[in-house]
Design a protein around this motif. Structure first.
Motif, PDB file in Angstrom:
ATOM      1  N   THR A  90      22.611-114.592 -24.537  1.00  0.00           N
ATOM      2  CA  THR A  90      21.953-115.240 -25.689  1.00  0.00           C
ATOM      3  C   THR A  90      20.582-115.807 -25.317  1.00  0.00           C
ATOM      4  O   THR A  90      19.755-116.047 -26.187  1.00  0.00           O
ATOM      5  CB  THR A  90      22.832-116.382 -26.254  1.00  0.00           C
ATOM      6  OG1 THR A  90      23.343-117.135 -25.164  1.00  0.00           O
ATOM      7  CG2 THR A  90      23.968-115.844 -27.094  1.00  0.00           C
ATOM      8  N   ASN A  91      20.342-115.992 -24.014  1.00  0.00           N
ATOM      9  CA  ASN A  91      19.033-116.516 -23.618  1.00  0.00           C
ATOM     10  C   ASN A  91      17.974-115.420 -23.523  1.00  0.00           C
ATOM     11  O   ASN A  91      16.787-115.708 -23.387  1.00  0.00           O
ATOM     12  CB  ASN A  91      19.112-117.181 -22.233  1.00  0.00           C
ATOM     13  CG  ASN A  91      20.111-118.308 -22.246  1.00  0.00           C
ATOM     14  OD1 ASN A  91      20.265-118.973 -23.266  1.00  0.00           O
ATOM     15  ND2 ASN A  91      20.813-118.500 -21.130  1.00  0.00           N
ATOM     16  N   SER A  92      18.402-114.156 -23.575  1.00  0.00           N
ATOM     17  CA  SER A  92      17.430-113.068 -23.390  1.00  0.00           C
ATOM     18  C   SER A  92      16.495-112.973 -24.595  1.00  0.00           C
ATOM     19  O   SER A  92      16.863-113.323 -25.711  1.00  0.00           O
ATOM     20  CB  SER A  92      18.139-111.719 -23.269  1.00  0.00           C
ATOM     21  OG  SER A  92      19.181-111.800 -22.376  1.00  0.00           O
ATOM     22  N   THR A  93      15.317-112.440 -24.334  1.00  0.00           N
ATOM     23  CA  THR A  93      14.371-112.247 -25.441  1.00  0.00           C
ATOM     24  C   THR A  93      14.684-110.913 -26.111  1.00  0.00           C
ATOM     25  O   THR A  93      15.291-110.026 -25.487  1.00  0.00           O
ATOM     26  CB  THR A  93      12.923-112.197 -24.917  1.00  0.00           C
ATOM     27  OG1 THR A  93      12.832-111.074 -24.045  1.00  0.00           O
ATOM     28  CG2 THR A  93      12.535-113.474 -24.192  1.00  0.00           C
ATOM     29  N   ILE A  94      14.244-110.763 -27.355  1.00  0.00           N
ATOM     30  CA  ILE A  94      14.561-109.527 -28.088  1.00  0.00           C
ATOM     31  C   ILE A  94      13.976-108.300 -27.371  1.00  0.00           C
ATOM     32  O   ILE A  94      14.685-107.301 -27.189  1.00  0.00           O
ATOM     33  CB  ILE A  94      14.119-109.631 -29.555  1.00  0.00           C
ATOM     34  CG1 ILE A  94      15.025-110.659 -30.232  1.00  0.00           C
ATOM     35  CG2 ILE A  94      14.207-108.278 -30.269  1.00  0.00           C
ATOM     36  CD1 ILE A  94      14.776-110.909 -31.670  1.00  0.00           C
ATOM     37  N   PRO A  95      12.727-108.342 -26.914  1.00  0.00           N
ATOM     38  CA  PRO A  95      12.208-107.143 -26.209  1.00  0.00           C
ATOM     39  C   PRO A  95      13.073-106.789 -24.995  1.00  0.00           C
ATOM     40  O   PRO A  95      13.332-105.614 -24.734  1.00  0.00           O
ATOM     41  CB  PRO A  95      10.797-107.548 -25.784  1.00  0.00           C
ATOM     42  CG  PRO A  95      10.425-108.650 -26.712  1.00  0.00           C
ATOM     43  CD  PRO A  95      11.676-109.355 -27.089  1.00  0.00           C
ATOM     44  N   ASP A  96      13.568-107.806 -24.282  1.00  0.00           N
ATOM     45  CA  ASP A  96      14.430-107.536 -23.114  1.00  0.00           C
ATOM     46  C   ASP A  96      15.727-106.853 -23.535  1.00  0.00           C
ATOM     47  O   ASP A  96      16.192-105.914 -22.893  1.00  0.00           O
ATOM     48  CB  ASP A  96      14.808-108.846 -22.397  1.00  0.00           C
ATOM     49  CG  ASP A  96      13.694-109.303 -21.477  1.00  0.00           C
ATOM     50  OD1 ASP A  96      12.741-108.513 -21.293  1.00  0.00           O
ATOM     51  OD2 ASP A  96      13.782-110.439 -20.973  1.00  0.00           O
ATOM     52  N   VAL A  97      16.300-107.354 -24.631  1.00  0.00           N
ATOM     53  CA  VAL A  97      17.571-106.793 -25.119  1.00  0.00           C
ATOM     54  C   VAL A  97      17.357-105.333 -25.513  1.00  0.00           C
ATOM     55  O   VAL A  97      18.140-104.443 -25.159  1.00  0.00           O
ATOM     56  CB  VAL A  97      18.106-107.604 -26.326  1.00  0.00           C
ATOM     57  CG1 VAL A  97      19.310-106.931 -26.939  1.00  0.00           C
ATOM     58  CG2 VAL A  97      18.441-109.023 -25.902  1.00  0.00           C
ATOM     59  N   GLU A 155      15.005-103.296 -24.536  1.00  0.00           N
ATOM     60  CA  GLU A 155      14.699-102.513 -23.334  1.00  0.00           C
ATOM     61  C   GLU A 155      15.993-102.162 -22.585  1.00  0.00           C
ATOM     62  O   GLU A 155      16.226-101.029 -22.187  1.00  0.00           O
ATOM     63  CB  GLU A 155      13.753-103.364 -22.464  1.00  0.00           C
ATOM     64  CG  GLU A 155      13.709-103.037 -20.989  1.00  0.00           C
ATOM     65  CD  GLU A 155      12.686-101.958 -20.697  1.00  0.00           C
ATOM     66  OE1 GLU A 155      11.800-101.801 -21.544  1.00  0.00           O
ATOM     67  OE2 GLU A 155      12.822-101.280 -19.647  1.00  0.00           O
TER      68      GLU A 155
END
Ligand SMILES: Nc1ncnc2c1ncn2[C@@H]1O[C@H](COP(=O)(O)OP(=O)(O)OP(=O)(O)O)[C@@H](O)[C@H]1O
Length: 277
Positions: free
Chosen positions: A52-59, A61
Motif C-alpha cells: 500500500t505504500n508503493s506509488t502507482i507508477p511502481d505498481v 511497472e
C-alpha cells in the motif's frame, strides 16, 4: 493472566486413535505431494499484489514486468524450443516456477514423482471466457442466482440485485442435465448399502425435505471421522432427490468437496458477480 499453553492443554481432546498413534510415535506430519498452482486468466486480468505504500507508477511497472505462471509459460515458449513439446499442465513436471525479481520457469533439476498441478481460474473469468461476452456473462450470473433463489420462493429483487436483462435461461439448462431414471437406479442400488446410522440420518433428512411433514427441525449437522461415510450418505441422498424430481442446491465452501458431491457448487460461484470478488 491468560496462559495460552495451559488453555491449550485444558481444552485439548485426545481421541483413542490419536493416543495410539502418539504412543507408537508414528509421524504426525508428512509431505506427500508437491501441489503447484497454475493460474489461468484473460489478457491483463491477472491478480497484481502491491504494497500500500508503493506509488502507482511502481505498481504499474511491477505488474508489467512480473509474470504469472501463465504469461511465464508463454515467455518460456518463445525462448525454449524444448518447452514447446509440453502443455501448460505438463510444464511443472519439467520446469520449476522460480520466484525471483521477474518470476520465470527454469528447467527442473530434481524430479518428484508426485506433483499435482492445479488450475486456478477465477469464476468470473471462467464465465466470460465461456460466453465470450462481458454483458452476457453478467446476465448469466444474474439468471443463475435468480434461479436458485426461485427455489426458495425468492428472487433477485429481494436482495437488491438486478434481474437479467435478456433471457439466458437456455444457457443454464445444462446445469440440470441429468437422467432421472439413471439417478433413481443408483439410489436404489446405494440405499440398501447404508449402514444403520447413515440410514437413520437419510430418513430424518428425507422427512425434513417433505414440506408437508411436521418435523421438529430441518437443519442438520453431520459429523464423523474421516472415512465414516458422510460423502457416501450425502451423495446417496442427493441422487435419491434427483431421481425423485426434487431440486436442490448443494453448496460447498471450497472446490475439493464441491467436486466430491453430486452437482455441488462452490459458494463463491454463487456470489462472485454480486461482489466482484
Ligand atoms: N454404506 C456404505 N456402503 C458402501 N461403501 C460405503 C458406505 N459408506 C461409505 N462407503 C465407502 O467408504 C469410503 C469412505 O466413505 P466417505 O468418502 O463417504 O467418507 P467421509 O466420511 O466422507 O470421509 P472424509 O471425511 O474423509 O471425506 C468411500 O469409498 C465410500 O464409498
Amino acid at each position: 493472566m491468560y496462559n495460552e499453553i495451559q488453555m491449550f492443554l485444558d481444552v485439548r481432546y485426545v481421541s483413542a486413535p490419536e493416543a495410539m498413534w502418539r504412543i507408537y510415535t508414528f509421524e504426525m506430519h508428512d509431505m506427500s505431494h508437491a501441489i503447484i498452482k497454475l493460474f489461468v486468466h484473460l489478457p491483463n486480468m491477472q491478480q497484481v499484489y502491491f504494497n500500500t505504500n508503493s506509488t502507482i507508477p511502481d505498481v504499474v511497472e511491477r505488474a508489467a514486468t512480473q509474470h504469472t505462471t501463465l504469461t511465464g509459460w508463454f515467455a518460456l515458449n518463445t525462448q525454449d524450443e524444448e518447452a514447446r513439446q509440453y502443455t501448460y499442465v505438463q510444464i511443472p513436471y519439467n520446469y520449476v516456477w522460480k520466484i525471483t525479481q521477474t518470476r520465470i520457469w527454469v528447467e527442473r533439476q530434481r524430479h518428484f514423482n508426485r506433483i499435482i498441478p492445479r488450475y486456478f481460474v477465477h469464476p468470473r473469468e471462467d464465465y466470460i471466457r465461456r460466453l465470450n461476452d462481458n454483458d452476457l456473462a453478467y446476465n448469466y450470473a444474474l439468471a443463475y442466482i435468480n434461479r436458485y433463489l426461485a427455489l426458495q420462493g425468492k428472487s433477485n429483487r429481494d436482495f437488491q440485485l438486478l434481474l437479467p436483462t435478456e433471457p439466458v435461461e437456455h444457457l443454464i439448462e445444462d446445469e440440470y442435465d441429468y437422467d432421472q431414471s439413471e439417478e433413481q437406479e443408483i439410489a436404489n442400488r446405494n440405499i440398501p448399502l447404508l449402514n444403520q446410522e447413515q440410514r437413520r440420518i437419510f430418513t430424518d433428512i428425507l422427512l425434513a425435505v417433505n414440506e408437508n411433514e411436521r418435523v421438529s427441525h430441518r437443519l442438520f449437522f453431520i459429523k464423523g471421522i474421516g472415512g465414516a461415510g458422510k460423502t457416501f450418505l450425502l451423495n446417496t441422498l442427493l441422487t435419491y432427490l434427483l431421481g425423485n424430481n426434487h431440486r436442490y442446491i448443494a453448496i460447498c465452501y471450497t472446490g475439493i468437496p464441491a467436486s466430491l458431491l453430486k452437482m455441488a457448487k462452490r459458494f463463491i460461484l454463487l456470489l462472485c458477480y454480486r461482489f466482484h470478488f
